[in-house]
Structure formats: C-alpha cells, structure tokens
Write an enzyme that holds these catalytic residues in place. Structure first.
Site: not given
Length: 401
Positions: A186, A214, A245
């Site tokens: 990240s 991610h 996300k």
C-alpha cells in the site's frame, strides 16, 4: 509503592502531531465538502485528489449510487445483528457468491471492514503451534491479526526471498506455517514476488495468504488481483480484500476453499461478534463488482493514466519509487519536509498523503500519490507542475532528519 499513571505517555511526552500543529503543518483530518472524486472540495478550495484509493472511480457512479438508494429503501439502514445470527440478508449471500465466481474461488465470506477481515481470518486459522511469516511492509491489520492469534510471528525483510527462506527453515517440524503478504504494497505500490513465494511454500509445506486490498480491480485479468496477475490463482490458499477501494463501498472478504472458509466462518470471533455489513454497503459493492466485470477497460484506463503520471513526474526530475500500479510514492526523506510539502500542495489545490516514520524507515519519508481511472492528462500535468514547484522550493531549505 507509587504506581505510574497510565496517562504519563499522553502528558509527559512530546508527540510529532503536537509539533506539527505548533509549526502550522499538521497534515491530517482535512475536511471534505464533497464526495470522493478526481477533483474535490477540500477545506473550501478546489483540490485535485491524489490521495484516494478510489481506483476505478466508482464512488459517484450512477449505478452504484442507485443501488445504494434502493437497498436502504428495501432493507433499512442496518442489520441489527451479526451474520452468525439474525444479520444475514439475501444480498450478503449474493455478493459472496458473485465475488467467489469472479475470483475463481470456491467460497467467500464477508466482514464488516477490511481491517476486521485480517483480524478475523488470521486469528481463526492460526493456532498455538503455528507460525505466521510476514513481509515487514505488510499492512498494520495483518500485524494486529497476528497479535490476536495464538501463533508465533516471524518477519522477513521486504520482498527478500532469501530472508523468507531463512525464516521458513527456522520453523520447527510439526508446526503449521502461513506465509502472509500484501499483494500490492500500500505504501510503495510494488507487487509481491508471488511466484517465488509459491515455490518456497511448496518446498517447506506452508500455506499462503495474500492481502489483495490494493490488488482487486487494479492488476490481474479483468482486475482479479495479484494471483491472477501471475497466473497463480490455484496456488494461493486465502485471498483477503476490501470493498473500500476499487469497489467503492465498505467491508472486506475472505476467499478460499469451501472447507477453510466455513471453518473461519464458525471460529472467527471478529466475524461472529460483529454486526454485518449494512445493506447500502453490500448493494454498492455488488454494483461496483458488476461494473468491473462488464467494463474491464476501466482497469486499463487506470494503468494508462498511472503510466502517464509516472512519465510526467520523471520528466520533471522528480524522484519516485518505481511500480506498475496506480500508487506512485515521491521521496521527501524528512518528516517535517513531508508535512510542509503537503501543506504547500494543498494551498495550491493538490492533495497527497504524507507517509513518515515509523511507517517508513527514518530518513525515507515520502508523499504517497494514487490515481483513479477518471483522472485526466490535464489534471496530471497540473498536479505534476505544482509538485515540482513545491519540491524545488523545499530543496532550498534545511530540515532535521
């Protein structure tokens, strides 16, 4: 005997956030007056957002918003209980089935947050005689999940496969081993060396867990994540990921073999004793997943604009950490310089995230910038010019390490 006051650490130490406030460079808790987007209203000014994880730019997508509106009308604002008892809605199950199909895994369960997912998975699956072997740059939630388990944690240097093998070789015979790694890290934006990890796991009889918070929607075939990126979907035992996300919502998940997921489902205290994901969050995650399935070009757009911004920064002589992802860190080195850079950029209408020690080694602070599928080249050019302007000014100044 006089006991220490629990609050001594609060009142008798000078904390970095206090120093930053005194110097007028405190970089946290800025107010947004608009939703997450490529350009936002932050502290009352137009601001190019380079600090969001809204990778596919779906937080304001009409289909996602409509799905949330319909869910709250049908199911209300919350579930009033845990998944284990009264808190399972039909849409929870539908989301899990759809995500399992997308990830090519037998079963998925969902948790109320991504952080809670790591707590719940690791603490349930790792027992007293087991070992967890973690990359040193893994997310904080992985470390807290390890603390919550009864197993022993070993750490290997970031992406150092020789060090990983040394740690694997040190585990006593008869102990279970779980190698845990971020898929996309990240802070640095780099991708785990999954092929080498898989080879070592086979050699030492270990299982593998990948935190793909991610990675989902960012890399791999159609945005399926890190294992797909390397063609190793069948070699990863546990996927963990988030909805906050790429899927523009809130919550997390575990994906894996049916028997393993069901075991966690019945043994994980963070899963059993937490209220289930709200109907709105479930509906928005499902709508986002559907868009990802039907519009894989958004993933390509994300890569194209990230590559463009990398070129913009390099062309201006700005030192970045190389990666293939939409996370592009920029070195600032000193903590104070990093805070001041964030302040000056925000005054110029660009928001970036400060990353300082202990999140980075001392003297290696950085600005974490990240991009979405809807950023334009014009936005990137404008932001890169302002980053260059600020860094040039700061390079004339002296800062403490």
């Amino acid at each position: 005997m006089q006991r220490a006051d629990l609050f001594d650490k609060v009142y008798n130490q000078t904390h970095i956030y206090q120093v930053a406030r005194e110097k007028g460079i405190y970089p946290y808790f800025h107010k947004l007056y608009s939703g997450q987007d490529t350009v936002v209203n932050m502290e009352g000014r137009r601001t190019i957002m380079l600090g969001s994880n809204n990778y596919l730019a779906l937080t304001n997508h009409p289909e996602v918003v409509k799905a949330g509106e319909e869910a709250i009308k049908k199911y209300g604002s919350g579930c009033s209980g845990s998944r284990f008892l009264n808190g399972t809605l039909d849409i929870h199950v539908q989301l899990e089935e759809e995500l399992a199909e997308f990830l090519h895994k037998e079963k998925v369960i969902t948790f109320s947050t991504g952080f809670q997912s790591n707590l719940g998975i690791i603490s349930a699956i790792v027992g007293r005689n087991d070992y967890m072997i973690c990359d040193k740059e893994n997310h904080a939630s992985i470390y807290d999940g390890c603390k919550l388990s009864y197993g022993k944690m070993l750490r290997y240097n970031h992406s150092d496969m020789e060090d990983l093998e040394r740690k694997l070789a040190s585990v006593p015979e008869g102990c279970g081993i779980l190698i845990i790694t971020d898929g996309v890290f990240s802070m640095g934006g780099d991708i785990a060396k999954l092929p080498e990890i898989v080879a070592l796991a086979k050699k030492y009889g270990a299982r593998i867990m990948v935190d793909d918070a991610h990675g989902l929607g960012v890399i791999g075939e159609g945005g399926r994540g890190t294992a797909s990126y390397f063609g190793l979907e069948d070699e990863v035992d546990i996927y963990m990921g988030t909805f906050s996300k790429s899927l523009a919502s809130l919550g997390g998940y575990m994906a894996g073999k049916k028997e393993v997921v069901e075991y966690v489902q019945h043994a994980s205290r963070p899963f059993i004793f937490s209220a289930s994901i709200t109907p709105v969050s479930v509906a928005c995650a499902r709508a986002s997943l559907n868009i990802l399935k039907n519009h894989p070009e958004r993933v390509q757009n994300l890569h194209d604009i990230s590559d463009y911004m990398r070129k913009c920064l390099k062309d201006r002589g700005i030192k970045i950490i190389e990666s293939e992802t939409p996370i592009i860190p920029i070195y600032t080195y000193q903590n104070e310089k990093t805070f001041l850079a964030c302040k000056m950029l925000l005054e110029r209408g660009v928001y970036v995230n400060p990353v300082i020690s202990p999140a980075t080694p001392v003297g290696q602070a950085l600005l974490r910038t990240s991009y979405t599928a809807n950023h334009t080249k014009e936005m990137c050019d404008e932001a890169a010019d302002k980053i260059k302007e600020v860094l040039d000014i700061l390079d004339t100044m002296t800062f403490e390490s």
